[in-house]
Design a protein around this motif. Structure first.
Motif, PDB file in Angstrom:
ATOM      1  N   LYS A  75       0.814  -1.216   0.000  1.00 49.58           N
ATOM      2  CA  LYS A  75       0.000   0.000   0.000  1.00 49.58           C
ATOM      3  C   LYS A  75       0.846   1.264   0.000  1.00 49.58           C
ATOM      4  CE  LYS A  75      -3.926  -2.407   1.925  1.00 49.58           C
ATOM      5  NZ  LYS A  75      -4.533  -2.979   3.116  1.00 49.58           N
ATOM      6  N   ASN A  76       2.146   1.086  -0.153  1.00 44.81           N
ATOM      7  CA  ASN A  76       3.005   2.267  -0.183  1.00 44.81           C
ATOM      8  C   ASN A  76       4.041   2.183  -1.297  1.00 44.81           C
ATOM      9  OD1 ASN A  76       3.700   4.841   0.781  1.00 44.81           O
ATOM     10  ND2 ASN A  76       5.322   4.004   2.099  1.00 44.81           N
ATOM     11  N   GLY A  77       3.584   1.801  -2.479  1.00 44.81           N
ATOM     12  CA  GLY A  77       4.454   1.939  -3.637  1.00 44.81           C
ATOM     13  C   GLY A  77       5.082   0.681  -4.189  1.00 44.81           C
ATOM     14  N   ALA A  78       4.994  -0.454  -3.459  1.00 45.55           N
ATOM     15  CA  ALA A  78       5.552  -1.688  -3.996  1.00 45.55           C
ATOM     16  C   ALA A  78       4.486  -2.448  -4.793  1.00 45.55           C
ATOM     17  CB  ALA A  78       6.070  -2.566  -2.859  1.00 45.55           C
ATOM     18  N   LEU A  79       4.940  -3.389  -5.630  1.00 46.28           N
ATOM     19  CA  LEU A  79       3.985  -4.269  -6.320  1.00 46.28           C
ATOM     20  C   LEU A  79       3.340  -5.213  -5.314  1.00 46.28           C
ATOM     21  CD1 LEU A  79       5.814  -5.461  -9.567  1.00 46.28           C
ATOM     22  CD2 LEU A  79       3.836  -3.933  -9.392  1.00 46.28           C
ATOM     23  N   ILE A  80       4.189  -5.825  -4.540  1.00 46.27           N
ATOM     24  CA  ILE A  80       3.775  -6.667  -3.420  1.00 46.27           C
ATOM     25  C   ILE A  80       4.873  -6.557  -2.381  1.00 46.27           C
ATOM     26  CG2 ILE A  80       2.460  -8.446  -4.640  1.00 46.27           C
ATOM     27  CD1 ILE A  80       4.971 -10.220  -4.503  1.00 46.27           C
ATOM     28  N   GLY A  81       4.546  -6.940  -1.150  1.00 47.16           N
ATOM     29  CA  GLY A  81       5.601  -7.044  -0.158  1.00 47.16           C
ATOM     30  C   GLY A  81       5.359  -6.305   1.133  1.00 47.16           C
ATOM     31  N   GLU A  82       5.580  -7.040   2.219  1.00 47.87           N
ATOM     32  CA  GLU A  82       5.528  -6.485   3.569  1.00 47.87           C
ATOM     33  C   GLU A  82       6.800  -6.995   4.259  1.00 47.87           C
ATOM     34  OE1 GLU A  82       2.371  -4.968   3.551  1.00 47.87           O
ATOM     35  OE2 GLU A  82       1.979  -6.080   1.701  1.00 47.87           O
ATOM     36  N   ALA A  83       7.367  -6.146   5.104  1.00 46.65           N
ATOM     37  CA  ALA A  83       8.579  -6.546   5.832  1.00 46.65           C
ATOM     38  C   ALA A  83       8.210  -6.786   7.293  1.00 46.65           C
ATOM     39  CB  ALA A  83       9.643  -5.462   5.719  1.00 46.65           C
ATOM     40  N   LEU A  84       8.189  -8.054   7.679  1.00 42.30           N
ATOM     41  CA  LEU A  84       7.854  -8.390   9.070  1.00 42.30           C
ATOM     42  C   LEU A  84       9.102  -8.247   9.932  1.00 42.30           C
ATOM     43  CD1 LEU A  84       5.876  -9.602  11.202  1.00 42.30           C
ATOM     44  CD2 LEU A  84       6.750 -11.839  10.527  1.00 42.30           C
ATOM     45  N   VAL A  85       8.982  -7.493  10.998  1.00 42.92           N
ATOM     46  CA  VAL A  85      10.104  -7.265  11.910  1.00 42.92           C
ATOM     47  C   VAL A  85       9.784  -7.943  13.239  1.00 42.92           C
ATOM     48  CG1 VAL A  85      11.542  -5.521  13.043  1.00 42.92           C
ATOM     49  CG2 VAL A  85      10.481  -5.016  10.808  1.00 42.92           C
ATOM     50  N   ILE A  86      10.585  -8.922  13.620  1.00 41.96           N
ATOM     51  CA  ILE A  86      10.367  -9.614  14.890  1.00 41.96           C
ATOM     52  C   ILE A  86      11.392  -9.089  15.888  1.00 41.96           C
ATOM     53  CG2 ILE A  86      10.117 -11.840  16.056  1.00 41.96           C
ATOM     54  CD1 ILE A  86       9.645 -13.141  13.380  1.00 41.96           C
ATOM     55  N   CYS A  87      10.890  -8.461  16.925  1.00 47.40           N
ATOM     56  CA  CYS A  87      11.773  -7.779  17.866  1.00 47.40           C
ATOM     57  C   CYS A  87      12.077  -8.641  19.087  1.00 47.40           C
ATOM     58  CB  CYS A  87      11.134  -6.471  18.320  1.00 47.40           C
ATOM     59  SG  CYS A  87      10.409  -5.522  16.967  1.00 47.40           S
ATOM     60  N   ARG A  88      11.099  -9.389  19.548  1.00 46.72           N
ATOM     61  CA  ARG A  88      11.305 -10.164  20.768  1.00 46.72           C
ATOM     62  C   ARG A  88      12.031 -11.467  20.427  1.00 46.72           C
ATOM     63  NH1 ARG A  88       6.910 -12.329  25.252  1.00 46.72           N
ATOM     64  NH2 ARG A  88       5.909 -10.309  24.955  1.00 46.72           N
ATOM     65  N   ASP A  89      13.115 -11.712  21.127  1.00 41.38           N
ATOM     66  CA  ASP A  89      13.948 -12.874  20.796  1.00 41.38           C
ATOM     67  C   ASP A  89      13.170 -14.190  20.774  1.00 41.38           C
ATOM     68  OD1 ASP A  89      16.214 -11.467  20.389  1.00 41.38           O
ATOM     69  OD2 ASP A  89      17.080 -11.828  22.375  1.00 41.38           O
ATOM     70  N   SER A  90      12.312 -14.375  21.759  1.00 41.88           N
ATOM     71  CA  SER A  90      11.657 -15.674  21.898  1.00 41.88           C
ATOM     72  C   SER A  90      10.693 -15.964  20.749  1.00 41.88           C
ATOM     73  CB  SER A  90      10.915 -15.747  23.234  1.00 41.88           C
ATOM     74  OG  SER A  90       9.921 -14.741  23.280  1.00 41.88           O
ATOM     75  N   LEU A  91      10.404 -14.959  19.926  1.00 42.33           N
ATOM     76  CA  LEU A  91       9.473 -15.180  18.813  1.00 42.33           C
ATOM     77  C   LEU A  91      10.191 -15.471  17.496  1.00 42.33           C
ATOM     78  CD1 LEU A  91       6.956 -12.278  19.564  1.00 42.33           C
ATOM     79  CD2 LEU A  91       6.816 -14.666  20.298  1.00 42.33           C
ATOM     80  N   LYS A  92      11.505 -15.440  17.532  1.00 39.94           N
ATOM     81  CA  LYS A  92      12.254 -15.491  16.272  1.00 39.94           C
ATOM     82  C   LYS A  92      12.500 -16.896  15.725  1.00 39.94           C
ATOM     83  CE  LYS A  92      14.844 -11.271  17.352  1.00 39.94           C
ATOM     84  NZ  LYS A  92      16.133 -10.771  17.913  1.00 39.94           N
ATOM     85  N   GLU A  93      12.620 -17.846  16.621  1.00 45.46           N
ATOM     86  CA  GLU A  93      13.131 -19.166  16.245  1.00 45.46           C
ATOM     87  C   GLU A  93      12.338 -19.844  15.125  1.00 45.46           C
ATOM     88  OE1 GLU A  93      13.277 -21.917  19.481  1.00 45.46           O
ATOM     89  OE2 GLU A  93      14.565 -23.320  18.392  1.00 45.46           O
ATOM     90  N   ASP A  94      13.074 -20.316  14.161  1.00 48.29           N
ATOM     91  CA  ASP A  94      12.498 -21.161  13.098  1.00 48.29           C
ATOM     92  C   ASP A  94      11.438 -20.472  12.254  1.00 48.29           C
ATOM     93  OD1 ASP A  94      14.086 -23.279  13.842  1.00 48.29           O
ATOM     94  OD2 ASP A  94      12.541 -24.307  14.988  1.00 48.29           O
ATOM     95  N   PHE A  95      11.454 -19.147  12.201  1.00 46.17           N
ATOM     96  CA  PHE A  95      10.365 -18.486  11.505  1.00 46.17           C
ATOM     97  C   PHE A  95      10.276 -18.863  10.030  1.00 46.17           C
ATOM     98  CE2 PHE A  95       7.746 -15.201   9.701  1.00 46.17           C
ATOM     99  CZ  PHE A  95       6.718 -15.158  10.627  1.00 46.17           C
ATOM    100  N   ARG A  96      11.402 -19.130   9.408  1.00 44.91           N
ATOM    101  CA  ARG A  96      11.356 -19.476   7.984  1.00 44.91           C
ATOM    102  C   ARG A  96      10.631 -20.799   7.725  1.00 44.91           C
ATOM    103  NH1 ARG A  96      14.377 -17.259   3.984  1.00 44.91           N
ATOM    104  NH2 ARG A  96      15.162 -19.247   3.228  1.00 44.91           N
ATOM    105  N   PHE A  97      10.641 -21.696   8.687  1.00 42.30           N
ATOM    106  CA  PHE A  97       9.836 -22.916   8.537  1.00 42.30           C
ATOM    107  C   PHE A  97       8.351 -22.547   8.388  1.00 42.30           C
ATOM    108  CE2 PHE A  97      12.562 -26.619   9.555  1.00 42.30           C
ATOM    109  CZ  PHE A  97      13.689 -26.003  10.072  1.00 42.30           C
ATOM    110  N   HIS A  98       7.907 -21.627   9.225  1.00 47.30           N
ATOM    111  CA  HIS A  98       6.497 -21.227   9.156  1.00 47.30           C
ATOM    112  C   HIS A  98       6.173 -20.600   7.793  1.00 47.30           C
ATOM    113  CE1 HIS A  98       5.776 -21.905  13.453  1.00 47.30           C
ATOM    114  NE2 HIS A  98       7.014 -21.504  13.606  1.00 47.30           N
ATOM    115  N   MET A  99       7.096 -19.773   7.307  1.00 50.11           N
ATOM    116  CA  MET A  99       6.870 -19.118   6.020  1.00 50.11           C
ATOM    117  C   MET A  99       6.679 -20.153   4.915  1.00 50.11           C
ATOM    118  SD  MET A  99       9.641 -15.983   6.173  1.00 50.11           S
ATOM    119  CE  MET A  99       9.194 -15.422   4.515  1.00 50.11           C
TER     120      MET A  99
END
Lengths: 338, 338, 338, 338
Positions: free
Chosen positions: D202-226
């Motif tokens: 919604k701000n100029g890209a064709l597609i794409g959102e950048a998810l930022v995970i700040c809390r350490d305990s939420l980071k693990e293995d995120f690419r598996f979920h993707m």
């Protein structure tokens, strides 16, 4: 017609039914917070000499398996099971229905070793595949074999080195622990597995399995999962009353011993007739290989599962004994067999 | 301390326990294919004068709800419930755990009307929102009210015109059908709803609900779902034996009538003392509004839920009666109240 | 370093990028209802001579597979895949995450036959196991083989006789249809499978797969599923513009033909040097078996996957060509190989 | 016909398209491991002055929301959203499809406060209800309002005291951060929320959102979920190239500022004509209340959503501006309005 089809053909041991009758009109809290459930849990903990485990009473085996595995795993994590594992084939995809893949590996005697687990781990290398996280074993296994203490220790060590959860399906734990070949005790288990269940349904209860969670990090909020999956009975007392009776003294073990004794008798007598067995099964399930013609004849008087075709003339059948198996029935079967 | 907290504080009606005792040592098929379950189902069908419904015996209410709703809906379809609906709040997200949203709408007396449902439908217009597909109602409701035949017919007509499934949670169906204000019969239900369950747990059984699937298109493969969700008991006989006893004659209705009579007595006597009630509830749950000081006093001798704060001085409490409620206890409560 | 690792190393074919540039500032409807998407769908339908299929444009292959399979199956139903099937191992349990088991069967050349499927069906006999319902095939397969028309017809007939859904993963459908050994046409597919997708990502698009649903009963409400699974792009136009360009004329087939030609060149030249191949793969993936020492040397200048160890001295590597593969690179590889 | 319907009617900003064209034929790693994605992530981290966050590039907003929430929560945990929250209604039950309930609470201006959250927590007391665990907010909100720093700090403090995860949907984060009333900076966010996304679509890209995970305990293995949810693009480069261009300099903020300026112009000019607004919205969405007759006339030349009926004569419409909104179009709209 006498049935050796399974270990849940009859109701409950009379002492258990009696306990239900005697406690029947007392008013108790619902949802497993009744005095019977609390007491039963206390007794089981005492029996293990452990006060630091969490115990939950659940109605059935598939329910317990799906509950535990879905509570323990994150979405991308998978369970590993032997190719004979109950969760792999015989639970209608219950684990997958909670979102988790079950990875299987051939294990001839139904038991997983560190090597089996390692093979699965080695094949799962990055985020394009699931992450193997929980090792599912059954004791006794689906084909009647049992784990000894050394085997379990080796598996446990491997799991902990590889940050895996070791979970034991104990639908027939009583039979395993009372096997003539067993060197494990109930009190050893909290050291050896992260969670397991003590099967009541197949060892004299009407319904009921006692899930024991040993690893602290798996305990949190477990009752939420039970409720969410429909596993929390309003009259939780009926599970408590039964397990209290099973563990008030040695009833649980006596019932399993009887089942094993009946199986042993069948095994010994068939063995004497030079009958071969499909698996080495020192528990309450045996798998004799019989001529097909004989099987057909036996089916006139006995119910049992034909397990698998062995050759064009022979098949393995499954004979299951239980706390309720009558010695006369065993004798009659042997006589008819001869 | 006598409990009016709920209708599952005691075990089972003695006749039911007795039936379990008497059938206990017979060998039966597992997983609901035993002769008792088959017979119980036959009796319930006869009672409805219908042979074209499918009936499945399940262990508990949340289990039945999640099982039915997840079997009936496709992934993008949602259930509609009144804001008091049990599945909305009190089942730990059991429906959502199977992937389905529960849409709620305020309904003052806990009952949904075509207007309520229409409001929800009108707000869901395209594929960016879930598709409302199943209307969940309870009879009696969570706040004690009941549906009459006209209300149910109107709702049913609206549902069918809009291609919606109408599902009735009958955890307390016995009490509803035996209410003094009721004009519905069990045999009316297959015409009026697409599926419903007859609650055993809260009406004299140890465990057990009988799910009745009336609409043909919802019947296929239901036993797969039961197994997958851990809802198929190995000793399914214990459900069969109990429902057989409940429907062999009029026991099911007699037990519900007793519960209602006890509630009525409480309602009448409190009414005579000019006590107001939070809801109009002609079934086995009543919600008198009492001064807080009095509530505290009553709590010394009676257990019950404080339902909600009404004003700074008053709260509504919930009193629940059951097949097991003793008339003396009711009398004592009233005496203490006075 | 030149990469033969996969067919998605580069961006899009210049004509496709150009179409994105030219349409860029037009205002279009969102969520796939733009004029480009509608036109692209029309062109693809025309190309198949069929107006009675539904086509949806989706961003990627795993997304398409999980979307289709979860929309098509009921909770207790399972997919069947060859042991090399992409959904089985390489999609991180995406299908299981939607609740469905994937049943696998060994298929040496990566292709399923009626016999394979029958073996799975025969092993699933009752409600204690999942119900196999959808047959997942890939064309070309994950190991480069392709289905011919007769094979597909036989599979389709078997599926229809057994009430199974036949679904084709067409991530590399372009390469399959343009293979020298192919006798299938795009227009044959709606007769032969119940749903399939036409892969854009691996054949010249930036992103995008066109899912074609042929069987009427699978079409309903599909856009709800897309939205629910996060598969509906706000700027759906970018899929439309790309597929329009691919199917406006023969670009889709020209790109696939180029990829195949490059693979063929590699295959022929390596073949002349008496190199063996792991699989028969007449498409854009080939699996030559090379001495390990040579592999190490080639890795200095070329990127590719080492597929599997063949013996202590040899391994199979995977070389993938694409619309973007440069003929000079192929020549250089062969020269370096020699 | 000029459209003010949404902020995704056009393609991408020309600089972004140009970057796609220029990088097009380079060979890059797949699945987000290309040099552009890595560089883009580095630039975003620099912009926040933080190297200890994890950033993942995802194709769309619903995809990002379902991915993050299902990765962060255990099965019995629920999200809390304002009644206007996008995940509550407008994502087709995407969160519920991953098994989690979304609890809603009325919030007049679309913003959650600690009091709102506390109300939900207080209503969820035990294991018979879901466990509220994640607070979902949008900035800017679905009705154009924005959070200021103090509000966000208070919410963050409450969440941390109550062991809740605070997650911000930033589909329109650019507009929020560039609002005239904003006092937040991108670099403040890792301190204030546990995870958030920076909206590109919604701000100029064709597609794409950048998810930022700040809390350490939420980071693990995120690419598996993707990967498991179909959110990992083979040509992940197209997300990287776009975000690199947006954050290489100030493009991301310039585009949002333009959108806001256009909305401001509309707001100011309509305000001068004494037009009232449904909400206070200092971002790129405004909701003027207009006479129905005027709305009808405007619809001849402009596309926009009719948001809600206000009284029998008036309705609120939604006008959305974007990086691509032409100043002439705004002027023309105002002229036509007058």
């Amino acid at each position: 017609m006498y049935s050796f089809k399974n270990d849940y053909s009859e109701g409950a041991h009379p002492r258990i039914l009696n306990a239900l009758v005697e406690s029947n009109l007392e008013q108790e809290e619902g949802y497993g917070e009744d005095r019977y459930s609390l007491k039963a849990i206390e007794f089981i903990k005492e029996r293990m000499g452990r006060n630091d485990v969490d115990i939950h009473l659940v109605s059935g085996g598939t329910q317990t398996n799906l509950l535990a595995i879905s509570a323990f795993l994150r979405p991308h994590e998978a369970a590993i099971a032997a190719s004979t594992g109950h969760i792999l084939i015989h639970e209608t995809g219950a684990i997958e229905a909670t979102g988790h893949k079950v990875l299987s590996i051939e294990a001839e005697d139904g038991k997983l070793t560190p090597e089996h687990v390692k093979t699965v781990l080695d094949a799962h290398t990055d985020e394009h595949m699931v992450k193997p996280k929980l090792v599912y074993i059954s004791n006794s296994t689906e084909i009647g074999s049992i784990y000894n203490k050394t085997e379990l220790q080796q598996l446990r060590n491997f799991c902990h080195e590889n940050n895996l959860i070791l979970y034991m399906d104990g639908a027939r734990l009583g039979s395993a622990l009372c096997s003539a070949e067993n060197d494990l005790q109930l009190r050893d288990l909290p050291e050896l597995v992260d969670a397991f269940y003590i099967g009541g349904t197949k060892n004299g209860a009407l319904i009921g399995e006692a899930l024991v969670i040993c690893r602290d990090s798996l305990k949190e909020d477990f009752r939420f999962h039970m409720k969410q999956k429909g596993a929390m009975l309003a009259k939780g007392r009926i599970l408590g009353v039964q397990f209290l009776e099973l563990f008030r003294d040695n009833l649980f073990f006596e019932l399993a011993s009887h089942a094993n004794k009946m199986a042993e008798k069948l095994r010994d007598e068939l063995g004497k007739e030079n009958i071969q067995f499909l698996t080495h099964s020192p528990s309450n399930q045996i798998f004799p290989i019989l001529p097909n013609a004989l099987i057909t004849k036996l089916q006139d008087k006995y119910a049992f599962h034909i397990w698998e075709k062995v050759d064009s003339e022979h098949s393995a059948i499954r004979l299951v004994t239980s706390w309720a198996t009558k010695e006369e029935a065993v004798k009659a079967f042997i006589a008819d067999f001869k």
